[in-house]
Design a protein around this motif. Sequence first.
Motif, PDB file in Angstrom:
ATOM      1  N   LEU A 171       0.844  -1.182  -0.110  1.00  0.00           N
ATOM      2  CA  LEU A 171      -0.046  -0.156  -0.057  1.00  0.00           C
ATOM      3  C   LEU A 171       0.807   1.370   0.161  1.00  0.00           C
ATOM      4  CD1 LEU A 171      -2.841   1.596   0.083  1.00  0.00           C
ATOM      5  CD2 LEU A 171      -2.671   1.224   2.396  1.00  0.00           C
ATOM      6  N   GLN A 207      -5.864  -2.813   3.970  1.00  0.00           N
ATOM      7  CA  GLN A 207      -4.736  -1.971   3.338  1.00  0.00           C
ATOM      8  C   GLN A 207      -4.148  -2.780   2.103  1.00  0.00           C
ATOM      9  OE1 GLN A 207      -1.523  -0.471   5.627  1.00  0.00           O
ATOM     10  NE2 GLN A 207      -2.537  -1.030   7.763  1.00  0.00           N
ATOM     11  N   CYS A 208      -4.485  -4.089   2.045  1.00  0.00           N
ATOM     12  CA  CYS A 208      -4.035  -4.706   0.940  1.00  0.00           C
ATOM     13  C   CYS A 208      -5.193  -4.304  -0.219  1.00  0.00           C
ATOM     14  CB  CYS A 208      -4.210  -6.371   1.234  1.00  0.00           C
ATOM     15  SG  CYS A 208      -3.086  -6.872   2.461  1.00  0.00           S
ATOM     16  N   THR A 226      -6.849  -1.661  -0.319  1.00  0.00           N
ATOM     17  CA  THR A 226      -6.640  -0.160  -0.809  1.00  0.00           C
ATOM     18  C   THR A 226      -5.547  -0.219  -2.024  1.00  0.00           C
ATOM     19  OG1 THR A 226      -7.539   0.332   1.125  1.00  0.00           O
ATOM     20  CG2 THR A 226      -6.270   2.042  -0.098  1.00  0.00           C
ATOM     21  N   ALA A 227      -4.559  -1.091  -1.670  1.00  0.00           N
ATOM     22  CA  ALA A 227      -3.444  -0.998  -2.701  1.00  0.00           C
ATOM     23  C   ALA A 227      -3.838  -1.109  -4.105  1.00  0.00           C
ATOM     24  CB  ALA A 227      -2.275  -1.865  -2.247  1.00  0.00           C
TER      25      ALA A 227
END
Length: 399
Positions: free
Chosen positions: A82, A283-284, A286-287
């Motif tokens: 991210l 978070q993963c 969102t990347a």
Amino acid sequence: MSKVSTENETTIQKTHQPLQVAKRLEHLQKDRGGASNLNDGTINLGRGIPNFDGPEFIKEAAIQAIRDGNNQYAPGKGVSDLNIAIAERFKKDTGLVVDPYKEVTVTSGCLEAIAATALGLINPGDEVILFSPSYDGYVGNFALAGAKIISITLHPPHFVVPIEELKSTVSRNTRAILINTPHNPTGKMFTLEELNSIAALCIENDVLVFADEVYDKLAYDMEHISMASLPGMYERTVTMNSLAKTFSLTGWKIGWAIAPPHLTWGLRQAHSYLVFSSPTPLQCATAVALRAPDSYYVEQRRDYMAKKEILVEGLKAAGFKVIPPNGGFCVLADHTPFGLENDVSFCEYLHKEIGVLAIPCSVFSLKNPEEGKNLVRFVFCKDDETLREAVQRMKKLKK
């Protein structure tokens, strides 16, 4: 409080106690309940929460990340992929190359980025300049940091930055100026001329800029300009953003702050004591979101422009004097044609009698609530059917 015991249970008899709050928050108290969860059929055009879901490809990425075992604490700075995706997106948007590990920090939403920036870089007594009307999250976080808040009013209908007033306000005690563009609640976008003038002041007086850019992809009438991209400004700017507005996933609370290493150091110290890290699988995902093709942003902007048109034209047809936004998803409207005493009275009437919720603009005013008494804020981050129904209801308003 006392206890009354019986054979099988203990009942606590509670006595009424006054509400308690620390002195630094006394002037910021508000009731967080009320209209936040409406079950009476009211259409909520007050809170900036979409009533439609975010993209399937991002949700599927989160599900896959959970299945892949990404379920433990993430590093405090963020999941590496991210951090890299944020740096890539920032380069694409601004042309600036940043170190994803030393200059990017993942936070729990943009609000935590603001909190970490305030607590990590502001000392008690430092002056921070805010433009009024202003999102209330700024005031609360800088108050927690012990800052002295100095406000400069942007006046309707164009909300032009009064540069001469700003020049006379900046002093040796000024630590930072906060800029939010596109701006909540006005929908104003800071022009290149305004940004250059502010930048020159900051460089001359060694002042930091905290830039909230959560609405950067919702720019309609001009291109969004990041303050950090101006000459000499990256080294004194903290740029904050999040997943929420661009991808309609407000409940995920994934945000980030981009800053040079000497500023990142302070905000990371505060961040480590606030939340330490944000949910790893989100978070993963969102990347994945940040690597969406440009067509996603083009389509989203087109959709929001259509929503803006529905609400702006509908408000005009209902009798409001409307200030169309240049960006974001907020619309300010002058309610005075309807004859109510002020913005609070009008919003109460609109809620109870018409079934539509709006926000009185006086709550965003930092100096004097009278400054916002003629305006109310609506949002258009709703599906088209909801916006049309709200407009239809408001046609019942009587002048």
